[in-house]
Design a protein around this motif. Structure first.
Motif, PDB file in Angstrom:
ATOM      1  N   PRO A 155       0.548  -1.423  -0.038  1.00  0.00           N
ATOM      2  CA  PRO A 155      -0.159   0.146  -0.006  1.00  0.00           C
ATOM      3  C   PRO A 155       0.756   1.312   0.005  1.00  0.00           C
ATOM      4  O   PRO A 155       0.374   2.413  -0.669  1.00  0.00           O
ATOM      5  N   GLY A 156       1.872   1.309   0.591  1.00  0.00           N
ATOM      6  CA  GLY A 156       2.767   2.560   0.569  1.00  0.00           C
ATOM      7  C   GLY A 156       2.435   3.538   1.457  1.00  0.00           C
ATOM      8  O   GLY A 156       1.306   3.496   2.277  1.00  0.00           O
ATOM      9  N   PRO A 157       2.936   4.697   1.624  1.00  0.00           N
ATOM     10  CA  PRO A 157       2.847   5.627   2.680  1.00  0.00           C
ATOM     11  C   PRO A 157       1.747   6.492   2.406  1.00  0.00           C
ATOM     12  O   PRO A 157       1.143   7.158   3.318  1.00  0.00           O
ATOM     13  N   LEU A 158       1.135   6.524   1.423  1.00  0.00           N
ATOM     14  CA  LEU A 158       0.037   7.413   1.138  1.00  0.00           C
ATOM     15  C   LEU A 158      -1.367   6.797   1.134  1.00  0.00           C
ATOM     16  O   LEU A 158      -2.416   6.930   0.569  1.00  0.00           O
ATOM     17  N   VAL A 159      -1.287   5.486   1.711  1.00  0.00           N
ATOM     18  CA  VAL A 159      -2.577   4.643   1.909  1.00  0.00           C
ATOM     19  C   VAL A 159      -3.682   5.231   2.329  1.00  0.00           C
ATOM     20  O   VAL A 159      -4.728   4.856   1.931  1.00  0.00           O
ATOM     21  N   ALA A 160      -3.458   6.330   3.050  1.00  0.00           N
ATOM     22  CA  ALA A 160      -4.555   6.979   3.761  1.00  0.00           C
ATOM     23  C   ALA A 160      -5.548   7.788   2.836  1.00  0.00           C
ATOM     24  O   ALA A 160      -6.613   8.146   2.917  1.00  0.00           O
ATOM     25  N   GLU A 161      -4.804   8.176   1.543  1.00  0.00           N
ATOM     26  CA  GLU A 161      -5.498   8.790   0.655  1.00  0.00           C
ATOM     27  C   GLU A 161      -5.965   7.979  -0.597  1.00  0.00           C
ATOM     28  O   GLU A 161      -6.631   8.475  -1.314  1.00  0.00           O
ATOM     29  N   ILE A 162      -5.949   6.671  -0.385  1.00  0.00           N
ATOM     30  CA  ILE A 162      -6.757   5.932  -1.366  1.00  0.00           C
ATOM     31  C   ILE A 162      -8.179   5.821  -1.104  1.00  0.00           C
ATOM     32  O   ILE A 162      -8.496   5.812   0.096  1.00  0.00           O
ATOM     33  N   ASP A 163      -9.207   5.956  -2.089  1.00  0.00           N
ATOM     34  CA  ASP A 163     -10.393   6.143  -1.899  1.00  0.00           C
ATOM     35  C   ASP A 163     -11.029   4.864  -1.193  1.00  0.00           C
ATOM     36  O   ASP A 163     -10.389   3.553  -1.517  1.00  0.00           O
ATOM     37  N   PRO A 164     -11.760   4.884   0.026  1.00  0.00           N
ATOM     38  CA  PRO A 164     -12.075   3.903   0.794  1.00  0.00           C
ATOM     39  C   PRO A 164     -12.876   2.658   0.247  1.00  0.00           C
ATOM     40  O   PRO A 164     -12.513   1.558   0.397  1.00  0.00           O
ATOM     41  N   ALA A 165     -13.725   3.130  -0.685  1.00  0.00           N
ATOM     42  CA  ALA A 165     -14.533   1.920  -1.376  1.00  0.00           C
ATOM     43  C   ALA A 165     -13.534   1.295  -2.299  1.00  0.00           C
ATOM     44  O   ALA A 165     -13.740   0.020  -2.501  1.00  0.00           O
ATOM     45  N   LEU A 166     -12.614   2.034  -2.769  1.00  0.00           N
ATOM     46  CA  LEU A 166     -11.555   1.373  -3.749  1.00  0.00           C
ATOM     47  C   LEU A 166     -10.603   0.328  -3.031  1.00  0.00           C
ATOM     48  O   LEU A 166     -10.395  -0.708  -3.345  1.00  0.00           O
ATOM     49  N   TRP A 167     -10.442   1.016  -1.879  1.00  0.00           N
ATOM     50  CA  TRP A 167      -9.329   0.076  -0.910  1.00  0.00           C
ATOM     51  C   TRP A 167     -10.210  -1.099  -0.579  1.00  0.00           C
ATOM     52  O   TRP A 167      -9.637  -2.160  -0.477  1.00  0.00           O
ATOM     53  N   GLU A 168     -11.534  -1.189  -0.189  1.00  0.00           N
ATOM     54  CA  GLU A 168     -12.390  -2.369   0.259  1.00  0.00           C
ATOM     55  C   GLU A 168     -12.115  -3.365  -0.841  1.00  0.00           C
ATOM     56  O   GLU A 168     -11.883  -4.645  -0.722  1.00  0.00           O
ATOM     57  N   ARG A 169     -12.404  -2.840  -2.347  1.00  0.00           N
ATOM     58  CA  ARG A 169     -12.473  -3.800  -3.392  1.00  0.00           C
ATOM     59  C   ARG A 169     -11.062  -4.407  -3.551  1.00  0.00           C
ATOM     60  O   ARG A 169     -11.202  -5.577  -3.880  1.00  0.00           O
ATOM     61  N   THR A 170     -10.094  -3.408  -3.255  1.00  0.00           N
ATOM     62  CA  THR A 170      -8.653  -4.033  -3.505  1.00  0.00           C
ATOM     63  C   THR A 170      -8.463  -5.090  -2.484  1.00  0.00           C
ATOM     64  O   THR A 170      -7.907  -6.478  -2.714  1.00  0.00           O
ATOM     65  N   LEU A 171      -8.922  -5.068  -1.331  1.00  0.00           N
ATOM     66  CA  LEU A 171      -8.656  -6.003  -0.080  1.00  0.00           C
ATOM     67  C   LEU A 171      -9.429  -7.138  -0.442  1.00  0.00           C
ATOM     68  O   LEU A 171      -8.899  -8.252  -0.268  1.00  0.00           O
ATOM     69  N   ALA A 172     -10.585  -7.000  -1.048  1.00  0.00           N
ATOM     70  CA  ALA A 172     -11.364  -8.282  -1.197  1.00  0.00           C
ATOM     71  C   ALA A 172     -10.618  -9.279  -2.328  1.00  0.00           C
ATOM     72  O   ALA A 172     -10.880 -10.374  -2.345  1.00  0.00           O
ATOM     73  N   ARG A 173      -9.688  -8.603  -3.292  1.00  0.00           N
ATOM     74  CA  ARG A 173      -8.988  -9.402  -4.260  1.00  0.00           C
ATOM     75  C   ARG A 173      -7.806  -9.705  -3.719  1.00  0.00           C
ATOM     76  O   ARG A 173      -6.781 -10.411  -4.509  1.00  0.00           O
ATOM     77  N   THR A 174      -7.097  -9.092  -2.706  1.00  0.00           N
ATOM     78  CA  THR A 174      -5.445  -9.422  -2.241  1.00  0.00           C
ATOM     79  C   THR A 174      -5.348 -10.796  -1.923  1.00  0.00           C
ATOM     80  O   THR A 174      -5.992 -11.591  -1.051  1.00  0.00           O
ATOM     81  N   SER A 175      -4.361 -11.216  -2.103  1.00  0.00           N
ATOM     82  CA  SER A 175      -3.648 -12.520  -1.886  1.00  0.00           C
ATOM     83  C   SER A 175      -2.618 -12.397  -0.920  1.00  0.00           C
ATOM     84  O   SER A 175      -2.443 -13.152  -0.069  1.00  0.00           O
TER      85      SER A 175
END
Ligand code: ADP
Length: 298
Positions: free
Chosen positions: A157-177
């Protein structure tokens, strides 16, 4: 090794100027050295390629001199460039000021590396798809990545993780291995201070079979699998420059997972590679696989 590391990030050119002290607003200082070198996603890819992975860069690159520099550096590491250059644009430039105590400031002027041209190359079932948080800050790029059907997503995720759109981040987590981050990012993402605790909390946000790696500086890292955290100790070394240690760690972790190593074994080699990287000053200091073998045989 069957699969490839499909890197969905961006390579920019870093213009690194060494200054005695970072200038104040309106200040003007003379740099003692000025160097142009590939940056952004380059260091993770170089680390993985030196560890023996077959690496594909799917980001953009320009037709100007910075694009030439990026392509030459990728070719020198044996990394495949998937897209043709973007006509009429050059690769972006990141101005990095480094003072004598190692403090840095960055200004990025984006360019052709952010091009989002059609679909990304298909990933095979055995591929690892590397996703950096920087890519998730560009909505069109994030959608392109989330549309990749094959491959296991490794998210850093890197240092700017707090700036990622929360809905997009949720969708990314759902796909993460595999989620790989440093202790600070793990704290930001989970609200937990202890890195092992943070890793366990992060694992609960991911699909059941996903794993988490929390990098913890000289202490090594914590890996979480099936809800259980394991500390994988770092390799003691005389640190010279810890900048880029996480990139070396993540690239080697990916290469070892592609090679079929189990999570603990991959993390041990990633710790050893990152330890070697911190003993060297400068960019892209990740070692070769043989250098890691030699360190572990000591
Ligand atoms: P990041 O660079 O992403 O902030 P860390 O600082 O945790 O991540 O460093 C990444 C990895 O580099 C660690 O997990 C560890 O394996 C290795 N490392 C970092 N600093 C040292 C050190 N001083 N001695 C040995 N290994 C280190």
């Amino acid at each position: 090794m069957t699969g490839r590391l499909v890197h969905t990030g961006q390579v920019v050119i870093d213009l690194v100027m060494r200054v005695p002290a970072l200038p104040p607003v309106g200040g003007d200082v003379l740099a003692s050295t000025t160097v142009e070198q590939p940056g952004g996603g380059f260091n993770v890819m170089a680390a993985a390629a030196r560890a023996g992975a077959d690496v594909v860069y799917t980001g953009g690159h320009g037709t100007g001199p910075r694009g030439d520099l990026a392509r030459a550096a990728l070719a020198a590491e044996g990394i495949t460039v998937a897209l043709p250059p973007t006509p009429g644009a050059d690769t972006g430039l990141c101005v990095v000021l480094v003072d004598d105590s190692g403090e840095r400031t960055f200004v990025t002027g984006s360019g052709a590396e952010t091009a989002v041209a059609g679909a990304l190359p298909r990933a095979g079932a055995g591929d690892v798809v590397y996703v950096s948080g920087y890519s998730l800050l560009v909505p069109a790029k994030a959608e392109q990545i989330l549309a990749i059907s094959g491959g296991a997503l490794l998210v850093d995720p890197g240092p700017l993780v707090a700036e990622i759109d929360p809905a997009l981040w949720e969708r990314t987590l759902a796909r993460t291995s595999v989620l790989s981050c440093n202790a600070r990012e793990a704290r930001l993402l989970s609200g937990r201070t202890d890195p092992a605790d943070a890793g366990r909390a992060l694992a609960r946000m991911l699909p059941g079979d996903a794993v988490v790696v929390v990098r913890d500086g000289a202490a090594g890292c914590h890996v979480v699998r099936d809800g259980v955290a394991e500390h994988v100790p770092g390799v003691p070394v005389e640190a010279v420059d810890t900048n880029g240690a996480g990139d070396a760690h993540c690239g080697v972790l990916a290469a070892e997972l592609l090679r079929g190593a189990d999570l603990t074994g991959a993390a041990m080699r990633a710790n050893a590679a990152a330890a070697l990287a911190v003993t060297r000053a400068g960019p892209a200091t990740a070692p070769t696989r043989a250098e890691v073998d030699a360190l572990l045989a000591r």
